[in-house]
Enzyme design. Structure first.
Site, PDB file in Angstrom:
ATOM      1  N   LYS A   1      36.699  21.137  46.883  1.00 31.47           N
ATOM      2  CA  LYS A   1      36.174  21.875  45.683  1.00 31.47           C
ATOM      3  C   LYS A   1      37.152  22.141  44.830  1.00 31.47           C
ATOM      4  O   LYS A   1      38.132  22.772  45.299  1.00 31.47           O
ATOM      5  CB  LYS A   1      35.802  23.057  46.488  1.00 31.47           C
ATOM      6  CG  LYS A   1      34.269  23.841  46.273  1.00 31.47           C
ATOM      7  CD  LYS A   1      33.900  24.725  46.697  1.00 31.47           C
ATOM      8  CE  LYS A   1      32.821  25.788  46.797  1.00 31.47           C
ATOM      9  NZ  LYS A   1      32.483  26.697  47.329  1.00 31.47           N
TER      10      LYS A   1
ATOM     11  N   SER B   1      26.802  27.615  51.388  1.00 33.55           N
ATOM     12  CA  SER B   1      27.699  26.616  50.410  1.00 33.55           C
ATOM     13  C   SER B   1      28.400  25.589  50.087  1.00 33.55           C
ATOM     14  O   SER B   1      28.234  25.009  49.226  1.00 33.55           O
ATOM     15  CB  SER B   1      28.992  28.211  48.955  1.00 33.55           C
ATOM     16  OG  SER B   1      27.896  29.342  48.297  1.00 33.55           O
TER      17      SER B   1
ATOM     18  N   SER C   1      27.893  26.245  43.995  1.00 31.08           N
ATOM     19  CA  SER C   1      28.781  26.164  44.525  1.00 31.08           C
ATOM     20  C   SER C   1      30.099  24.632  44.871  1.00 31.08           C
ATOM     21  O   SER C   1      30.363  24.232  44.640  1.00 31.08           O
ATOM     22  CB  SER C   1      28.899  27.449  45.619  1.00 31.08           C
ATOM     23  OG  SER C   1      30.318  27.890  45.956  1.00 31.08           O
TER      24      SER C   1
END
Length: 467
Positions: free
Chosen positions: A81, A186, A162
């Protein structure tokens, strides 16, 4: 072999690499090719490190050929991420942003386990504090839908909020593993929307060390996204455990997350709840169907030897308390304007007391059961044109924001620090639904054990159209 690599689990790729049946270079090149092929349709990455990934793969190949000991993820491509620091990557893929000087500890440990870090996934919104839009309508007026991740089951829909690019990447077979973060669902919610496995570990199990001098999060975790629970457990085992650089993480040595992963569920006691006694007022038209799909999946565990029973415990809505506590522990943009003032003493005391009451209720239910089961999200992946309801239609939802509706079944476990995982369990109108598995803090191994047993007994062989 090249066409057979896409959908193989990470553990099997590592096995083939160790047996010299496929090279890490071949594996990494294959998945880099998958990313190139589907990036235009999915927008799942903001940065792909082609040169660095191939260099890592070449070193991994030399290690195997040289007979060196290799880790449990040796040669396996992993994406991260984009607000999780990776040395040499620009923060969140922003042009002109200085490259990170250090890996986040989760990334550091995955590298030590042999993983090849291939790039930064796109992330929608709140994981880094998305700004409220100004000047033009819609949540993404400060974003660009041309670069926001799409759901591979229907690219006209979102893959969740997210950890969106990571979930889309894993679901579409662009990588076998990704790292997400979960501050209110998320990791689990994009996993549910995208039809993959997402894990929110016990808060503090994975230390939060990124050298950025930012305060460590109180309720946010780093956890894996995968198509197979065994892969998720392997990645979490690599990331978990204490570290002297972390001020707030768990300092005790972790339990073995893989020791009982294949033990099945026979004899385990599972509780089920439709709505925790309060989430019905966040329901939308498809909620009954989503809950029914997850309920059927949960009670199917009885056929594997588990004891499954519905509980009628009523918890209190977490949102009023959470809104107050986040004003102290760090406001999140989707909560609405918080201001700089601390909450009134009475509001703070009431918030802590409400949290304590729910904490005791969960401990009571899980004191005589191994896990608690629910739907992960009672909302399936919405169309992109309605996703700006975070801002434009917030007043139509309880408390004037879409946030508690989206996170109705997940956020309380960040708020309380309990581990939870989402596994794919079916579809509503062609869109994935997730089954959430929750345990007491420190009971991550049992959560993963149940997830693995469920997915082995009821595997999902469907492939998303955009893959």
């Amino acid at each position: 072999m090249d066409d057979q690599l896409t959908w193989r689990p990470a553990w099997e790729l590592r096995y083939l690499i160790a047996k010299l049946e496929v090279s890490p270079v071949e594996v990494v090149d294959h998945f880099l090719g998958r990313i190139e092929e589907h990036q235009a349709g999915l927008h799942a990455f903001v940065h792909v490190d082609h040169e660095g990934a191939r260099a890592q793969a070449q070193r991994a190949e030399q290690a195997v050929l040289g007979g060196q000991d290799i880790g449990p993820l040796h040669g396996v491509p992993v994406s991260v991420k984009s607000h999780v620091h990776v040395a040499g990557f620009p923060f969140m893929g922003r042009q002109g942003a200085p490259p990170a000087r250090h890996d986040h500890l989760a990334v550091e440990r995955l590298r030590a386990a042999g993983a090849v870090i291939v790039g930064h996934n796109s992330m929608m919104g709140s994981g880094a504090g998305a700004p409220r839009p100004t000047g033009t309508p819609g949540v993404f007026s400060s974003f660009n839908w041309d670069v926001e991740a799409r759901n591979p089951w229907d690219p006209a829909r979102v893959p969740g909020w997210s950890s969106s690019g990571g979930a889309a990447s894993v679901a579409a077979g662009l990588v076998p593993l990704a790292v997400g973060t979960d501050g209110g669902g998320s990791t689990r919610l994009p996993a549910a929307y995208s039809g993959v496995v997402g894990v929110h570990p016990t808060v503090g199990l994975v230390p939060w060390v990124d050298y950025s001098r930012s305060a460590p999060p109180v309720t946010t975790t780093a956890g894996p996204l995968a198509r197979h629970p065994l892969d998720a457990a392997t990645a979490l085992a690599a990331m978990a455990g204490p570290d002297g650089r972390d001020f707030v993480g768990i300092t005790m040595e972790r339990t073995d997350l893989l020791a009982d992963i294949d033990a099945g569920v026979e004899g385990l006691r599972c509780a089920w709840t439709d709505d925790f006694g309060f989430t019905a007022h966040y329901a939308v038209p498809e909620s009954d169907a989503a809950i029914a799909t997850a309920r059927s999946a949960a009670f199917a565990l009885a056929g594997l030897g588990a004891e499954v029973e519905a509980v009628d415990e009523t918890w209190e809505d977490f949102w009023p308390s959470l809104s107050v506590t986040h004003a102290v522990y760090g406001p999140i943009s989707i909560l609405g304007p918080q201001g700089d003032a601390a909450p009134a003493p009475e509001a703070w005391e009431a918030a802590l007391d409400l949290r304590a009451r729910n904490w005791h209720r969960f401990r009571h239910v899980l004191g005589t059961r191994d896990v608690l089961l629910s739907v992960t999200s009672q909302i399936v992946a919405p169309p992109i044109e309605t996703w700006d309801q975070w801002w434009t239609s917030g007043g139509d939802f309880p408390f004037g924001t879409f946030a508690p509706a989206y996170c109705s079944h997940t956020w309380m476990f960040n708020w309380l620090g309990f581990p939870a995982a989402s596994v794919p369990c079916g579809f509503v109108d062609g869109l994935p639904v997730g089954l959430q598995i929750v345990g007491l803090p420190g009971n991550d191994a049992t959560v993963l054990r149940v997830a693995n047993a469920f997915c082995k007994a009821f595997p999902r062989h469907e492939r998303p159209p955009l893959s």
